[in-house]
Design an enzyme around this catalytic site. Structure first.
Site, PDB file in Angstrom:
ATOM      1  N   ASP A   1      -3.976 -17.658   6.901  1.00 41.80           N
ATOM      2  CA  ASP A   1      -3.606 -18.137   5.573  1.00 41.80           C
ATOM      3  C   ASP A   1      -3.271 -19.622   5.534  1.00 41.80           C
ATOM      4  O   ASP A   1      -3.357 -20.249   4.482  1.00 41.80           O
ATOM      5  CB  ASP A   1      -2.388 -17.348   5.053  1.00 41.80           C
TER       6      ASP A   1
ATOM      7  N   ILE B   1      -2.989  -9.540  -5.838  1.00 48.05           N
ATOM      8  CA  ILE B   1      -1.550  -9.252  -5.743  1.00 48.05           C
ATOM      9  C   ILE B   1      -0.966  -8.931  -7.113  1.00 48.05           C
ATOM     10  O   ILE B   1      -0.245  -7.944  -7.284  1.00 48.05           O
ATOM     11  CB  ILE B   1      -0.808 -10.438  -5.069  1.00 48.05           C
TER      12      ILE B   1
ATOM     13  N   GLY C   1      -0.926 -17.379  -6.690  1.00 45.90           N
ATOM     14  CA  GLY C   1      -1.542 -17.956  -5.492  1.00 45.90           C
ATOM     15  C   GLY C   1      -0.520 -18.200  -4.399  1.00 45.90           C
ATOM     16  O   GLY C   1       0.649 -17.832  -4.531  1.00 45.90           O
TER      17      GLY C   1
ATOM     18  N   LYS D   1       0.837  -1.203   0.000  1.00 48.59           N
ATOM     19  CA  LYS D   1       0.000   0.000   0.000  1.00 48.59           C
ATOM     20  C   LYS D   1       0.871   1.252   0.000  1.00 48.59           C
ATOM     21  O   LYS D   1       0.516   2.274  -0.593  1.00 48.59           O
ATOM     22  CB  LYS D   1      -0.949   0.004   1.201  1.00 48.59           C
TER      23      LYS D   1
ATOM     24  N   GLU E   1      -3.488 -14.217 -17.679  1.00 44.18           N
ATOM     25  CA  GLU E   1      -4.453 -14.856 -16.777  1.00 44.18           C
ATOM     26  C   GLU E   1      -5.017 -16.079 -17.483  1.00 44.18           C
ATOM     27  O   GLU E   1      -5.413 -16.002 -18.641  1.00 44.18           O
ATOM     28  CB  GLU E   1      -5.566 -13.858 -16.427  1.00 44.18           C
TER      29      GLU E   1
ATOM     30  N   HIS F   1     -23.775  14.951   1.376  1.00 49.11           N
ATOM     31  CA  HIS F   1     -23.491  15.473   0.049  1.00 49.11           C
ATOM     32  C   HIS F   1     -22.435  16.570   0.152  1.00 49.11           C
ATOM     33  O   HIS F   1     -22.507  17.392   1.057  1.00 49.11           O
ATOM     34  CB  HIS F   1     -24.765  16.065  -0.560  1.00 49.11           C
TER      35      HIS F   1
HETATM   36  C1  LIG Z   1       1.984  -8.737  -1.712  1.00 45.84           C
HETATM   37  C2  LIG Z   1       0.836  -9.050  -0.807  1.00 45.84           C
HETATM   38  C3  LIG Z   1      -0.125  -8.103  -0.613  1.00 45.84           C
HETATM   39  C4  LIG Z   1      -1.196  -8.370   0.222  1.00 45.84           C
HETATM   40  N1  LIG Z   1      -2.138  -7.419   0.412  1.00 45.84           N
HETATM   41  C5  LIG Z   1      -3.190  -7.664   1.212  1.00 45.84           C
HETATM   42  C6  LIG Z   1      -4.176  -6.688   1.443  1.00 45.84           C
HETATM   43  O1  LIG Z   1      -4.109  -5.586   0.922  1.00 45.84           O
HETATM   44  N2  LIG Z   1      -5.197  -6.973   2.279  1.00 45.84           N
HETATM   45  C7  LIG Z   1      -5.305  -8.186   2.884  1.00 45.84           C
HETATM   46  O2  LIG Z   1      -6.240  -8.398   3.624  1.00 45.84           O
HETATM   47  N3  LIG Z   1      -4.387  -9.147   2.683  1.00 45.84           N
HETATM   48  C8  LIG Z   1      -3.331  -8.914   1.867  1.00 45.84           C
HETATM   49  N4  LIG Z   1      -2.395  -9.886   1.674  1.00 45.84           N
HETATM   50  C9  LIG Z   1      -2.583 -11.178   2.349  1.00 45.84           C
HETATM   51  C10 LIG Z   1      -2.165 -11.084   3.808  1.00 45.84           C
HETATM   52  O3  LIG Z   1      -0.839 -10.666   3.879  1.00 45.84           O
HETATM   53  C11 LIG Z   1      -2.347 -12.410   4.492  1.00 45.84           C
HETATM   54  O4  LIG Z   1      -3.680 -12.828   4.343  1.00 45.84           O
HETATM   55  C12 LIG Z   1      -2.034 -12.336   5.974  1.00 45.84           C
HETATM   56  O5  LIG Z   1      -0.728 -11.932   6.194  1.00 45.84           O
HETATM   57  C13 LIG Z   1      -2.284 -13.674   6.635  1.00 45.84           C
HETATM   58  O6  LIG Z   1      -1.997 -13.592   7.993  1.00 45.84           O
HETATM   59  P1  LIG Z   1      -1.510 -14.838   8.841  1.00 45.84           P
HETATM   60  O7  LIG Z   1      -1.438 -14.341  10.240  1.00 45.84           O
HETATM   61  O8  LIG Z   1      -2.350 -15.989   8.555  1.00 45.84           O
HETATM   62  O9  LIG Z   1      -0.080 -15.211   8.296  1.00 45.84           O
HETATM   63  P2  LIG Z   1       1.220 -14.389   7.968  1.00 45.84           P
HETATM   64  O10 LIG Z   1       1.001 -12.946   7.895  1.00 45.84           O
HETATM   65  O11 LIG Z   1       1.795 -15.065   6.788  1.00 45.84           O
HETATM   66  O12 LIG Z   1       2.132 -14.651   9.224  1.00 45.84           O
HETATM   67  C14 LIG Z   1       2.643 -15.898   9.519  1.00 45.84           C
HETATM   68  C15 LIG Z   1       3.887 -15.731  10.351  1.00 45.84           C
HETATM   69  O13 LIG Z   1       4.220 -16.972  10.925  1.00 45.84           O
HETATM   70  C16 LIG Z   1       5.613 -17.114  10.918  1.00 45.84           C
HETATM   71  N5  LIG Z   1       5.897 -18.537  11.006  1.00 45.84           N
HETATM   72  C17 LIG Z   1       5.535 -19.492  10.126  1.00 45.84           C
HETATM   73  N6  LIG Z   1       5.897 -20.700  10.580  1.00 45.84           N
HETATM   74  C18 LIG Z   1       6.497 -20.505  11.766  1.00 45.84           C
HETATM   75  C19 LIG Z   1       7.075 -21.374  12.727  1.00 45.84           C
HETATM   76  N7  LIG Z   1       7.095 -22.696  12.546  1.00 45.84           N
HETATM   77  N8  LIG Z   1       7.599 -20.841  13.840  1.00 45.84           N
HETATM   78  C20 LIG Z   1       7.590 -19.509  14.033  1.00 45.84           C
HETATM   79  N9  LIG Z   1       7.033 -18.656  13.163  1.00 45.84           N
HETATM   80  C21 LIG Z   1       6.503 -19.137  12.047  1.00 45.84           C
HETATM   81  C22 LIG Z   1       6.043 -16.454   9.648  1.00 45.84           C
HETATM   82  O14 LIG Z   1       7.383 -16.030   9.735  1.00 45.84           O
HETATM   83  C23 LIG Z   1       5.091 -15.287   9.558  1.00 45.84           C
HETATM   84  O15 LIG Z   1       5.636 -14.124  10.141  1.00 45.84           O
HETATM   85  C24 LIG Z   1      -1.295  -9.625   0.863  1.00 45.84           C
HETATM   86  C25 LIG Z   1      -0.313 -10.579   0.671  1.00 45.84           C
HETATM   87  C26 LIG Z   1       0.763 -10.293  -0.155  1.00 45.84           C
HETATM   88  C27 LIG Z   1       1.809 -11.336  -0.329  1.00 45.84           C
END
Ligand SMILES: Cc1cc2nc3c(=O)[nH]c(=O)nc-3n(C[C@H](O)[C@H](O)[C@H](O)COP(=O)(O)OP(=O)(O)OC[C@H]3O[C@@H](n4cnc5c(N)ncnc54)[C@H](O)[C@@H]3O)c2cc1C
Lengths: 464, 441
Positions: free
Chosen positions: A310, A184, A270, A52, A203, A443
């Site tokens: 995720d 993305i 993806g 962003k 695509e 408005h």
């Molecule tokens: C380029 C890009 C742009 C995006 N833009 C948006 C957006 O605008 N809006 C939106 O809603 N979403 C966006 N997303 C998606 C969003 O980033 C994810 O949906 C979100 O980060 C998921 O959160 P999470 O907590 O599940 O996992 P993550 O944010 O992936 O965090 C997981 C964390 O767990 C850690 N980890 C993993 N395994 C271990 C382990 N065994 N031990 C210790 N630590 C570990 C990793 O290092 C990581 O820091 C975007 C993604 C990308 C790649």
């Protein structure tokens, strides 16, 4: 070997993990969070926030180029390294904020890679040679970009980028291929296009942003083409062949195969969940194509183990991860949270023009058996949009004809990512068209179009 | 950051208590597990243990204070690296306003201070039903009575899913845990994948009470039965009622009925019940203070006599209403009742025709019951129970005579109708019944 005891251990500090940890602490649980990289996960460090920041630079730059439209003169120019630095600084600042939040809520932060072994009442968590015992373990390990190494579609340190590399370019590619037209892919396409890169998007299916309403996809495609982007739908990248100074890609469509060279390729095809090397198989966690199977309240089926964000089922969005985590921990605490309704989660894409939506698309509503009413309102009919110089866009509503339920809303145009929440609240409160029609919108604002799009569904639009 | 020690809840329902004794003084160093103070309620005395460590910097609530709200800050603990100076500008919540219970971290159990479940069964306060606009519309389309649907949205709001469920499963269940506080529930084994399902309720109800399973048939209740059960129980619990009993001589009334029926147009047959409805309505008009409903905001004095009449139908009881009965003549009342009864038996009444009303009447005379009492049908302030008119011996002018007597019992909600008022109303009722000619004026 030492061991520590907690009520709740969260693995991963993305928007799923850290929010869950805070809520757990609020509920009185002694909580620890484990992170192998920077606090804040992908979202803060390599996802939502830094992109962003980049897109804001692109937006301001575009505005500067069109200064004359507003009666202004501006000297335009950019410094890519400064743009990237700004983005990195913002990510770092946000990550530091998380560290502060953890401290404020007395959450123990553990650095390192967590692994799991069977245990009772929950699996044991290990980091280096310390064991963490908890009553509840919540896995929020997130996901990473999907790659296809067999086809050469994996970062090569040179020509092929995933989102992470694309976020920290050293120089601007002259010619860029973006594979995949989801959120993305389109955000990066939009960013690089704004700074003059010659962008091609491929695509596989027949339209870009395939998750959006078909009309919005078509609108977006037209807008991107107008900006000078090349969009190839129904096209697949069959293979790539790196050369000395650029990379050739074989693009296959129904009309045949063509080979084209590019300076860089961005993979936006993806994500895959981070499920490896943690011992999940031994615990018997059910994993379906790299994502963990969970129930309505994020329970994995393994006593004491939950998974959110995720690493589980779509939509793969930051706010979904956070919300899921809150529901999970509240359920554990014996509260009575409502399960997450995937259809109530808004989705936003921050390319130019912006795209935002919630609920059913027109086609989905029909195939779910609804008899529908559809309302549309174009930006050109809105005073504020025209005054902003942003007269390109569309807002569309889908109602159930019989009950007046707002089934979905779809928007494309300036600032729609900030507008969608109005419809999201309306849906959550289960308002029908009647309450929306009675609502007074200020408005002149872009939000008036949200009103008009409702009125339009009932053949009552005023300004068109 | 200074840590606030909060007044804990000794039981899920505790709202306030007495801080009876401090066991440590300001300046003492405490570590987790130390006993800090004793608190008591009318039911129990308990010790508060420290969960955090630090220095007890300030006691906010002195020993012996009564009525300390749960979750009110009672003392402040400072962590090792903090000194008293942080307290100078420290503002703590008032002991009189309970802070958000979810902030209560200072509880004895290592998990959580009791938390109220966000879902409460629909509370019918002031007749306002919390319902989403969409759910309301869906219910209207499905002909569902919203009072029979329990809401699962925030604060018991009825949402679309509840209507969908009610339509699928027929009668609504009100088995959702009520406003009671639930203990944190841990999820352990695989079978707990069913978390989220309502906890099972009545299956072994009778077994627990010592009745052999299999020794009875269990009939599911229909909607009406459920509503009646709930409303009667509520009334029985909430309304402080009392009966007044009087005998009425109805020979004149019977004679007049006979005469009237000889003269009424085709199809109209005035019943004793119709005449009693009119007598009730006129008495209510005469004594308007008795035509009353208790509300939390005041006593409602109704402008019309809307008389609800209990009608037995298959599988239950329903009370169709003769609206504005004070303005209706006997033949109108009679025709209206005939129609209401027929449609009630076919279950064709619209909600408006049996919901509300200001007064009720129940007649078991035709079943030979001499006298009985009824349960108030809220929001009504009174209900009249009418027994059988039978020839009985009476003393008239010092001599034994025979007259047809009918015993009626008036059950009154004492919050709105006291003994004297109820008696006054009965006097007027009795006069109309015993001198029925006055009913025709
Ligand atoms: C380029 C890009 C742009 C995006 N833009 C948006 C957006 O605008 N809006 C939106 O809603 N979403 C966006 N997303 C998606 C969003 O980033 C994810 O949906 C979100 O980060 C998921 O959160 P999470 O907590 O599940 O996992 P993550 O944010 O992936 O965090 C997981 C964390 O767990 C850690 N980890 C993993 N395994 C271990 C382990 N065994 N031990 C210790 N630590 C570990 C990793 O290092 C990581 O820091 C975007 C993604 C990308 C790649």
């Amino acid at each position: 070997m030492t061991s520590q005891k907690f009520d709740v251990v969260v693995i991963g500090s993305g928007p799923g993990g850290y929010v869950t940890a805070i809520r757990a602490a609020q509920l009185g649980y002694k909580t620890a969070i484990i992170e192998k990289e920077a606090l804040g996960g992908v979202c803060l460090n390599w996802g939502c926030i830094p992109t962003k920041a980049l897109l804001r630079s692109a937006e301001v730059y575009t505005q500067m180029q069109h200064a004359a439209n507003y009666g202004l003169t501006a000297q335009t120019g950019f410094d890519l390294s400064a743009i990237v630095k700004r983005s990195r600084d913002i990510a770092a600042q946000m990550s530091k904020g998380i560290s502060f939040l953890m401290k404020k809520h007395k959450i123990t932060v553990v650095e390192g890679f967590a692994t799991l072994t069977p245990g009772k009442p929950a699996p044991r968590v290990h980091v280096s040679n310390v064991t963490y015992e908890a009553k509840h373990v919540i896995l929020a390990s997130g996901a990473r970009a999907r790659t296809i190494p067999q086809a050469g579609l994996a970062p090569d340190g040179k020509y092929i980028w995933t989102a992470k590399e694309a976020m920290i370019p050293e120089d601007l590619p002259g010619k860029l291929l973006v594979i995949g037209s989801g959120a993305i892919g389109m955000e990066f396409a939009s960013f690089y296009d704004a700074f003059g890169t010659d962008v091609t998007v491929v695509e596989m299916v027949d339209r870009i942003l395939p998750a959006e309403d078909a009309e919005v996809s078509a609108f977006a495609q037209k807008a991107f083409k107008k900006r000078g982007m090349k969009i190839l739908t129904g096209t697949q990248v069959k293979s790539v062949k790196p050369g000395a100074t650029n990379i050739a890609a074989v693009l296959k469509s129904s009309t045949g195969e063509v080979s084209e060279t590019f300076d860089r390729i961005i993979l936006a095809i993806g994500i895959v969940g981070n499920v490896e090397n943690m011992g999940l198989e031994t615990l018997g966690v059910k994993i379906d194509r790299n994502h963990i199977d969970v129930d309505n309240y994020s329970f994995t089926g393994v006593p004491g183990l939950y998974a959110i964000g995720d690493v589980t089922t779509p939509p793969w969005l930051a706010h979904k991860a956070s919300h899921e985590g809150i529901i999970c921990i509240e359920k554990i605490a014996g509260l009575n949270p409502h399960p997450l309704d995937a259809n109530a989660i808004p989705g936003c894409t921050y390319c130019h023009p912006q795209i935002a939506s919630v609920g059913y698309t027109e086609a989905e509503a029909k195939s779910a058996g609804h008899d529908i009413r559809v309302g549309k309102f174009p930006f050109i009919g809105n005073g504020k949009a025209v005054a902003l110089g942003e007269a390109d866009g569309l807002i569309k509503t889908v109602f159930d004809k019989k009950t007046g339920e707002l089934l979905g809303a779809h928007m494309i145009g300036a600032e729609v990512t900030e507008l969608i929440q109005g419809y999201t609240i309306a849906r959550q409160l289960e308002t029908t068209e009647a309450e929306l029609i009675e609502t007074v919108f200020p408005h002149p604002t872009l939000s008036e179009m949200m009103h008009e799009a409702v009125l339009a569904a009932y053949d009552r639009a005023l300004h068109i | 950051m200074p840590i606030e020690i909060l007044m804990p809840a000794l039981s899920p329902t505790m709202e306030e208590g007495t801080l009876s004794k401090w066991l440590i003084s300001e300046g003492d160093i405490v570590s987790s597990g130390d006993v800090l103070a004793e608190i008591e309620t009318d039911k129990a005395t308990m010790e508060i243990e420290a969960v955090e460590e630090g220095k007890l910097a300030k006691i906010l609530i002195p020993e012996g204070t009564e009525g300390v709200m749960v979750n009110a800050p009672i003392a402040i603990l400072l962590e090792d690296d903090e000194d008293d100076s942080v307290l100078t500008n420290y503002k703590s919540g008032s002991a009189l306003t309970p802070p958000n219970s979810q902030e209560a971290k200072q509880s004895k159990s290592e998990t959580v201070a009791p938390l109220t479940t966000p879902e409460k069964v629909q509370e019918n306060n002031g007749d306002r039903i919390k319902v989403s606009p969409l759910a309301k519309r869906l219910a209207a389309e499905a002909g569902l009575d919203l009072t029979t649907v329990s809401g699962t949205g925030p604060q018991g709001r009825i949402v679309k899913a509840d209507i969908v469920k009610a339509k699928l499963s027929g009668p609504a269940t009100t088995e959702e845990p009520s406003g009671l506080v639930r203990e944190p529930r841990e999820r352990q084994a695989l079978d707990t994948r069913e978390v989220g399902m309502p906890l099972g309720g009545g299956a072994d109800y009778l077994t627990k009470l010592g009745v052999e399973p299999g020794s009875y048939d269990l009939l599911p209740m229909n909607n009406i039965q459920k509503v009646v059960a709930k409303r009667l129980l509520d009334s029985h619990i909430n309304v402080p009622d009392f009966p007044l009993v009087v005998d009425c001589e109805i020979d004149k009334l019977l004679a007049m009925r006979k005469e009237l029926n000889g003269q009424t147009p085709e199809g109209i047959r005035i019943s004793v019940n119709d005449m009693l409805i009119r007598a009730c309505a006129l008495a209510l008009k005469h004594v308007p203070e008795a035509n009353a409903s208790y509300t939390p905001d005041g006593i409602a004095i109704h402008k019309n006599a809307d008389v609800a009449v209990a009608v037995a139908i298959e599988g239950g009881l329903i009370t169709p209403i003769v609206r504005q009965a004070q303005n209706k003549g006997l033949s109108t009342i009679s025709a209206e009742m005939d129609d209401l009864i027929i449609r009630a038996k076919d279950r064709k009444l619209k909600p408006l025709e049996f919901q509300g009303g200001t007064f009720s009447m129940s007649n078991l005379g035709m079943m030979g019951i001499r006298e009985f009492g009824s349960i108030i049908n809220e929001p009504h302030g009174m209900i009249l129970s009418v027994g059988a008119g039978t020839p009985r011996a009476v003393v008239k002018d010092g001599a034994l005579a025979v007259a047809t007597l009918m015993t009626v019992s008036l059950t009154c909600d004492h919050r709105v109708v006291d003994g004297a008022l109820g008696a006054k109303w009965l006097q007027h009722f009795k006069r109309y019944v015993e001198q029925p000619i006055t009913m025709m004026l």
